[in-house]
Write a protein that holds these residues in place. Structure first.
Motif, PDB file in Angstrom:
ATOM      1  N   PRO A 136      45.027  -3.838  -8.165  1.00 16.53           N
ATOM      2  CA  PRO A 136      45.275  -2.399  -8.275  1.00 16.53           C
ATOM      3  C   PRO A 136      46.114  -2.067  -9.505  1.00 16.53           C
ATOM      4  CG  PRO A 136      46.644  -3.325  -6.559  1.00 16.53           C
ATOM      5  CD  PRO A 136      45.771  -4.439  -7.067  1.00 16.53           C
ATOM      6  N   ARG A 137      45.894  -0.882 -10.038  1.00 13.45           N
ATOM      7  CA  ARG A 137      46.700  -0.378 -11.142  1.00 13.45           C
ATOM      8  C   ARG A 137      47.487   0.818 -10.644  1.00 13.45           C
ATOM      9  NH1 ARG A 137      41.579  -0.963 -14.430  1.00 13.45           N
ATOM     10  NH2 ARG A 137      41.592  -3.156 -14.958  1.00 13.45           N
ATOM     11  N   ASN A 138      48.134   1.540 -11.524  1.00 12.15           N
ATOM     12  CA  ASN A 138      48.969   2.679 -11.132  1.00 12.15           C
ATOM     13  C   ASN A 138      48.142   3.760 -10.437  1.00 12.15           C
ATOM     14  OD1 ASN A 138      51.187   1.476 -12.321  1.00 12.15           O
ATOM     15  ND2 ASN A 138      50.752   2.395 -14.308  1.00 12.15           N
ATOM     16  N   PRO A 139      48.643   4.249  -9.300  1.00 13.24           N
ATOM     17  CA  PRO A 139      47.899   5.308  -8.600  1.00 13.24           C
ATOM     18  C   PRO A 139      47.923   6.625  -9.367  1.00 13.24           C
ATOM     19  CG  PRO A 139      49.968   4.819  -7.486  1.00 13.24           C
ATOM     20  CD  PRO A 139      49.843   3.840  -8.611  1.00 13.24           C
ATOM     21  N   ILE A 140      46.853   7.380  -9.228  1.00 10.27           N
ATOM     22  CA  ILE A 140      46.748   8.717  -9.804  1.00 10.27           C
ATOM     23  C   ILE A 140      46.669   9.682  -8.628  1.00 10.27           C
ATOM     24  CG2 ILE A 140      45.333  10.258 -11.201  1.00 10.27           C
ATOM     25  CD1 ILE A 140      44.216   7.686 -12.553  1.00 10.27           C
ATOM     26  N   GLU A 141      47.618  10.592  -8.534  1.00 10.34           N
ATOM     27  CA  GLU A 141      47.640  11.519  -7.415  1.00 10.34           C
ATOM     28  C   GLU A 141      47.062  12.863  -7.847  1.00 10.34           C
ATOM     29  OE1 GLU A 141      51.234  11.650  -5.134  1.00 10.34           O
ATOM     30  OE2 GLU A 141      51.749   9.619  -5.746  1.00 10.34           O
ATOM     31  N   LYS A 142      46.076  13.344  -7.110  1.00 10.30           N
ATOM     32  CA  LYS A 142      45.460  14.652  -7.346  1.00 10.30           C
ATOM     33  C   LYS A 142      45.351  15.338  -5.997  1.00 10.30           C
ATOM     34  CE  LYS A 142      42.649  13.400 -11.326  1.00 10.30           C
ATOM     35  NZ  LYS A 142      41.296  13.344 -11.870  1.00 10.30           N
ATOM     36  N   SER A 143      46.028  16.459  -5.865  1.00  7.95           N
ATOM     37  CA  SER A 143      46.037  17.199  -4.593  1.00  7.95           C
ATOM     38  C   SER A 143      46.437  16.266  -3.464  1.00  7.95           C
ATOM     39  CB  SER A 143      44.679  17.838  -4.340  1.00  7.95           C
ATOM     40  OG  SER A 143      44.321  18.663  -5.409  1.00  7.95           O
ATOM     41  N   GLU A 144      45.574  16.137  -2.472  1.00  7.25           N
ATOM     42  CA  GLU A 144      45.876  15.274  -1.339  1.00  7.25           C
ATOM     43  C   GLU A 144      45.179  13.925  -1.447  1.00  7.25           C
ATOM     44  OE1 GLU A 144      45.089  17.364   2.267  1.00  7.25           O
ATOM     45  OE2 GLU A 144      46.249  19.104   1.635  1.00  7.25           O
ATOM     46  N   ILE A 145      44.506  13.695  -2.574  1.00  6.00           N
ATOM     47  CA  ILE A 145      43.770  12.440  -2.756  1.00  6.00           C
ATOM     48  C   ILE A 145      44.570  11.531  -3.680  1.00  6.00           C
ATOM     49  CG2 ILE A 145      41.675  11.409  -3.697  1.00  6.00           C
ATOM     50  CD1 ILE A 145      40.260  14.052  -3.041  1.00  6.00           C
ATOM     51  N   ILE A 146      44.723  10.291  -3.281  1.00  4.39           N
ATOM     52  CA  ILE A 146      45.359   9.298  -4.148  1.00  4.39           C
ATOM     53  C   ILE A 146      44.280   8.317  -4.574  1.00  4.39           C
ATOM     54  CG2 ILE A 146      47.071   7.465  -4.326  1.00  4.39           C
ATOM     55  CD1 ILE A 146      48.713   8.951  -2.236  1.00  4.39           C
ATOM     56  N   HIS A 147      44.057   8.236  -5.864  1.00  4.08           N
ATOM     57  CA  HIS A 147      43.057   7.322  -6.415  1.00  4.08           C
ATOM     58  C   HIS A 147      43.792   6.159  -7.080  1.00  4.08           C
ATOM     59  CE1 HIS A 147      39.547   5.763  -8.392  1.00  4.08           C
ATOM     60  NE2 HIS A 147      40.148   5.870  -9.559  1.00  4.08           N
TER      61      HIS A 147
END
Length: 77
Positions: free
Chosen positions: A25-36
């Motif tokens: 895994p790499r750094n998470p990207i948070e958008k709204s309620e979704i974490i990618h």
């Protein structure tokens, strides 16, 4: 669980299935309620070769298949 080993490791796969893989895994990207979480997914085949994996990087392993897997693991360093 995601962890990092103290050394690089080489894997010689005796048997596996197509649903067994390393996940880096790499750094998470948070958008709204979704974490990618962008990730690198690596499947090591049982093809007679030795594969060096830098397991000093954060990683985990997933076996989502029904068959077990067997790796001969060698530590470096």
């Amino acid at each position: 669980s995601v962890h990092a080993d103290r050394t690089k490791r080489s894997h010689f796969v005796l048997n596996t299935n197509p649903y067994a893989f390393f996940l880096f895994p790499r750094n998470p990207i948070e958008k709204s309620e979704i974490i990618h979480i962008p990730s690198e997914v690596i499947h090591i085949p049982a093809d007679g070769y030795v594969y060096k994996v830098d397991t000093r990087l954060p990683h985990t392993f997933v076996n989502a298949g029904e068959e077990s897997r067997t790796h001969l693991v060698m530590c470096h360093g």
